[in-house]
Write a protein that holds these residues in place. Structure first.
Motif, PDB file in Angstrom:
ATOM      1  N   ASN A   1       0.827  -1.206   0.000  1.00 58.53           N
ATOM      2  CA  ASN A   1       0.000   0.000   0.000  1.00 58.53           C
ATOM      3  C   ASN A   1       0.866   1.263   0.000  1.00 58.53           C
ATOM      4  N   LEU A   2       1.879   1.259   0.879  1.00 60.90           N
ATOM      5  CA  LEU A   2       2.775   2.425   0.945  1.00 60.90           C
ATOM      6  C   LEU A   2       3.500   2.612  -0.387  1.00 60.90           C
ATOM      7  N   ALA A   3       4.065   1.507  -0.897  1.00 59.95           N
ATOM      8  CA  ALA A   3       4.812   1.581  -2.155  1.00 59.95           C
ATOM      9  C   ALA A   3       3.898   2.009  -3.310  1.00 59.95           C
ATOM     10  N   ARG A   4       2.668   1.537  -3.283  1.00 60.69           N
ATOM     11  CA  ARG A   4       1.711   1.843  -4.355  1.00 60.69           C
ATOM     12  C   ARG A   4       1.367   3.333  -4.362  1.00 60.69           C
ATOM     13  N   TRP A   5       1.192   3.908  -3.164  1.00 61.72           N
ATOM     14  CA  TRP A   5       0.898   5.346  -3.078  1.00 61.72           C
ATOM     15  C   TRP A   5       2.105   6.189  -3.442  1.00 61.72           C
ATOM     16  N   LEU A   6       3.309   5.670  -3.156  1.00 61.97           N
ATOM     17  CA  LEU A   6       4.503   6.467  -3.423  1.00 61.97           C
ATOM     18  C   LEU A   6       4.952   6.357  -4.879  1.00 61.97           C
ATOM     19  N   THR A   7       4.757   5.181  -5.491  1.00 59.37           N
ATOM     20  CA  THR A   7       5.221   5.023  -6.876  1.00 59.37           C
ATOM     21  C   THR A   7       4.116   5.304  -7.893  1.00 59.37           C
ATOM     22  N   HIS A   8       2.872   5.329  -7.440  1.00 59.34           N
ATOM     23  CA  HIS A   8       1.694   5.624  -8.273  1.00 59.34           C
ATOM     24  C   HIS A   8       1.287   4.493  -9.213  1.00 59.34           C
ATOM     25  N   ASN A   9       2.030   3.392  -9.224  1.00 58.16           N
ATOM     26  CA  ASN A   9       1.554   2.311 -10.103  1.00 58.16           C
ATOM     27  C   ASN A   9       1.897   0.922  -9.572  1.00 58.16           C
ATOM     28  N   ASP A  10       1.119  -0.044 -10.053  1.00 60.73           N
ATOM     29  CA  ASP A  10       1.167  -1.400  -9.492  1.00 60.73           C
ATOM     30  C   ASP A  10       2.507  -2.100  -9.722  1.00 60.73           C
ATOM     31  N   GLN A  11       2.977  -2.077 -10.973  1.00 61.50           N
ATOM     32  CA  GLN A  11       4.167  -2.856 -11.296  1.00 61.50           C
ATOM     33  C   GLN A  11       5.389  -2.353 -10.534  1.00 61.50           C
ATOM     34  N   ASP A  12       5.552  -1.035 -10.513  1.00 62.06           N
ATOM     35  CA  ASP A  12       6.695  -0.471  -9.790  1.00 62.06           C
ATOM     36  C   ASP A  12       6.591  -0.761  -8.300  1.00 62.06           C
ATOM     37  N   ALA A  13       5.365  -0.666  -7.774  1.00 67.39           N
ATOM     38  CA  ALA A  13       5.168  -0.949  -6.347  1.00 67.39           C
ATOM     39  C   ALA A  13       5.569  -2.391  -6.045  1.00 67.39           C
ATOM     40  N   GLN A  14       5.179  -3.306  -6.930  1.00 65.19           N
ATOM     41  CA  GLN A  14       5.538  -4.724  -6.722  1.00 65.19           C
ATOM     42  C   GLN A  14       7.055  -4.914  -6.739  1.00 65.19           C
ATOM     43  N   ASP A  15       7.701  -4.281  -7.727  1.00 66.83           N
ATOM     44  CA  ASP A  15       9.161  -4.418  -7.823  1.00 66.83           C
ATOM     45  C   ASP A  15       9.846  -3.854  -6.580  1.00 66.83           C
ATOM     46  N   VAL A  16       9.379  -2.672  -6.167  1.00 63.32           N
ATOM     47  CA  VAL A  16       9.988  -2.022  -5.000  1.00 63.32           C
ATOM     48  C   VAL A  16       9.799  -2.887  -3.753  1.00 63.32           C
ATOM     49  N   VAL A  17       8.579  -3.425  -3.584  1.00 66.31           N
ATOM     50  CA  VAL A  17       8.301  -4.226  -2.388  1.00 66.31           C
ATOM     51  C   VAL A  17       9.146  -5.505  -2.399  1.00 66.31           C
ATOM     52  N   GLN A  18       9.245  -6.112  -3.568  1.00 59.48           N
ATOM     53  CA  GLN A  18      10.065  -7.333  -3.630  1.00 59.48           C
ATOM     54  C   GLN A  18      11.526  -7.026  -3.278  1.00 59.48           C
ATOM     55  N   GLU A  19      12.033  -5.947  -3.847  1.00 56.34           N
ATOM     56  CA  GLU A  19      13.416  -5.551  -3.543  1.00 56.34           C
ATOM     57  C   GLU A  19      13.578  -5.266  -2.048  1.00 56.34           C
ATOM     58  N   ALA A  20      12.578  -4.539  -1.500  1.00 54.83           N
ATOM     59  CA  ALA A  20      12.633  -4.187  -0.074  1.00 54.83           C
ATOM     60  C   ALA A  20      12.576  -5.439   0.798  1.00 54.83           C
ATOM     61  N   TYR A  21      11.748  -6.400   0.420  1.00 54.83           N
ATOM     62  CA  TYR A  21      11.619  -7.615   1.222  1.00 54.83           C
ATOM     63  C   TYR A  21      12.898  -8.449   1.187  1.00 54.83           C
ATOM     64  N   LEU A  22      13.531  -8.493   0.025  1.00 55.12           N
ATOM     65  CA  LEU A  22      14.788  -9.247  -0.054  1.00 55.12           C
ATOM     66  C   LEU A  22      15.870  -8.547   0.776  1.00 55.12           C
ATOM     67  N   ARG A  23      15.834  -7.213   0.740  1.00 55.14           N
ATOM     68  CA  ARG A  23      16.787  -6.448   1.544  1.00 55.14           C
ATOM     69  C   ARG A  23      16.514  -6.687   3.038  1.00 55.14           C
ATOM     70  N   ALA A  24      15.225  -6.679   3.378  1.00 54.77           N
ATOM     71  CA  ALA A  24      14.843  -6.910   4.778  1.00 54.77           C
ATOM     72  C   ALA A  24      15.307  -8.286   5.233  1.00 54.77           C
ATOM     73  N   PHE A  25      15.169  -9.276   4.337  1.00 51.05           N
ATOM     74  CA  PHE A  25      15.578 -10.643   4.671  1.00 51.05           C
ATOM     75  C   PHE A  25      17.084 -10.699   4.904  1.00 51.05           C
ATOM     76  N   LYS A  26      17.809  -9.969   4.068  1.00 51.55           N
ATOM     77  CA  LYS A  26      19.259  -9.941   4.166  1.00 51.55           C
ATOM     78  C   LYS A  26      19.701  -9.360   5.512  1.00 51.55           C
ATOM     79  N   PHE A  27      18.950  -8.348   5.958  1.00 53.22           N
ATOM     80  CA  PHE A  27      19.321  -7.691   7.220  1.00 53.22           C
ATOM     81  C   PHE A  27      18.441  -8.137   8.383  1.00 53.22           C
ATOM     82  N   PHE A  28      17.785  -9.259   8.214  1.00 55.69           N
ATOM     83  CA  PHE A  28      16.842  -9.714   9.243  1.00 55.69           C
ATOM     84  C   PHE A  28      17.551  -9.978  10.573  1.00 55.69           C
ATOM     85  N   HIS A  29      18.841 -10.369  10.478  1.00 52.07           N
ATOM     86  CA  HIS A  29      19.579 -10.632  11.721  1.00 52.07           C
ATOM     87  C   HIS A  29      19.698  -9.371  12.570  1.00 52.07           C
ATOM     88  N   SER A  30      19.573  -8.188  11.918  1.00 55.19           N
ATOM     89  CA  SER A  30      19.691  -6.934  12.678  1.00 55.19           C
ATOM     90  C   SER A  30      18.359  -6.536  13.327  1.00 55.19           C
TER      91      SER A  30
END
Lengths: 172, 207
Positions: free
Chosen positions: A23-52
């Protein structure tokens, strides 16, 4: 490397916030595909730093990463506006307060008005009004002090009212 | 509290972020002041409009699947043999070892127990004390040899430099020296040859 135990924990703790993240990404990027890409990238980044992640509010934690990824994306797209809180505030000061009293807001207008807000105002409205987050959470996610959360929300609401009033006047 | 102060607190009040004392003050003010009360109603109207009209976008199912599959792929990836952090540690260790080795070599060089190295170094340093590198620009061995003896406290020996790719560039007198030294022992040859190569590369001759 994350073990499969960590992955399961991540899936239990962080994945349930996927709607909030999208929802946040969708409002900030204004479109579905970009929001999906951003969220996926963010989730992988979050997973990478999950130990923190040291416990606490997992929603704020992942939304912070999603927000940062969104801003990186916006910068790559060269759509970042130079945000000047005072400048945006000045626009509100000069508008007639009487015009800001909206009795009834027509359907569809609010989305248009929100999309016209500067990114920082739009995101604070989304976090407060749509995600129902506390000032403290918003302060964490947006990296701003509590006082700024309050003043920025005030400005964002005024600006939103102003957009709605302009729309109303144009129709009249 | 006046309207300006209330306006400052109105958003926190509206968002239930205000402490009890201030909440009561704001409520009392709103009951008396039409303008502030109107503002409060406007924010309420805005909130209602947002909650009924502005979408809370739902993440597509496909996105969740994509993320899950990427996470599984990520956690299956075997650890790299040399991860970036390990490489940094290895590089740091290598630097530290090099530094220790360098310091040890210097210590050996300057150590009083290493008398031969010490002699070579001090002789070499004293040969560099002169402003110019060639002290005796003469090919007369009777001039050169005493000068050479004065400069070095021992008699260095060299192999035939010319035959090893170090032809004489600065005069016959070097040939004379090398011919003379060639007859002596060769275990310190590399020391002199280092000195020679340094000077020759600058084309200034032997010191």
């Amino acid at each position: 490397m994350q073990t499969s135990d960590q992955r399961l924990r991540f899936e239990q703790l962080i994945l349930p916030h996927l709607d909030a993240a999208y929802n946040l990404a969708r409002w900030l990027t204004h479109n579905d595909q970009d929001a999906q890409d951003v969220v996926q990238e963010a989730y992988l980044r979050a997973f990478k730093f999950f130990h923190s992640f040291r416990g606490g509010d997992s929603r704020s934690w992942v939304l912070t990463i999603v927000r940062n990824t969104c801003y990186t994306w916006l910068q790559r797209q060269h759509v970042d506006e130079i945000f000047d809180e005072e400048l945006h505030d000045a626009e509100c000061v000069f508008s007639n307060p009487e015009d800001l009293h909206i009795q009834r807001i027509e359907q569809g207008k609010i989305t248009e008005a929100l999309n016209n807000l500067p990114t920082e105002f739009r995101e604070i409205i989304v976090l407060r009004e749509i995600e129902d987050l506390s000032y403290k959470d918003i302060s964490t996610i947006m990296h701003i002090p509590l006082g700024t959360v309050m003043s920025r929300l005030a400005r964002a609401r005024k600006q939103l009212q102003r957009f709605l009033a302009v729309q109303k006047n144009e129709e009249a | 509290m006046n309207c300006t102060e209330i306006q400052h607190l109105l958003h926190a009040y509206f968002d239930n972020e205000l402490d009890v004392v201030h909440t009561i003050e704001v409520e009392q003010h709103l009951a008396q002041c039409n303008a502030c009360s109107q503002d409060h109603q406007d924010y309420q109207a805005l909130r209602t409009a947002i909650s009924t009209d502005a979408s809370r976008f739902q993440a597509p199912e496909l996105l969740q699947k994509r993320i899950l599959s990427a996470l599984r792929k990520e956690s299956k990836t075997p650890a790299r043999l040399f991860s970036r952090s390990w490489l940094s540690i290895a590089a740091a260790l290598a630097c530290a070892l090099l530094a220790i080795w360098g310091l040890t070599s210097l210590w050996d060089t300057f150590s009083p127990t290493n008398s031969q190295a010490n002699q070579v170094l001090s002789s070499h340093m004293s040969s560099l004390l002169a402003n110019h590198l060639v002290d005796v620009p003469s090919s007369d061995q009777h001039t050169v040899k005493p000068w050479f003896d004065g400069k070095l406290s021992f008699s260095p020996a060299v192999v035939d430099l010319a035959s090893q790719g170090f032809p004489c560039l600065v005069g016959d007198w070097i040939t004379l020296i090398t011919q003379r030294l060639r007859q002596l022992c060769t275990n310190t040859a590399s020391i002199l040859s280092i000195s020679l190569s340094g000077r020759l590369s600058r084309g200034k001759g032997l010191a």
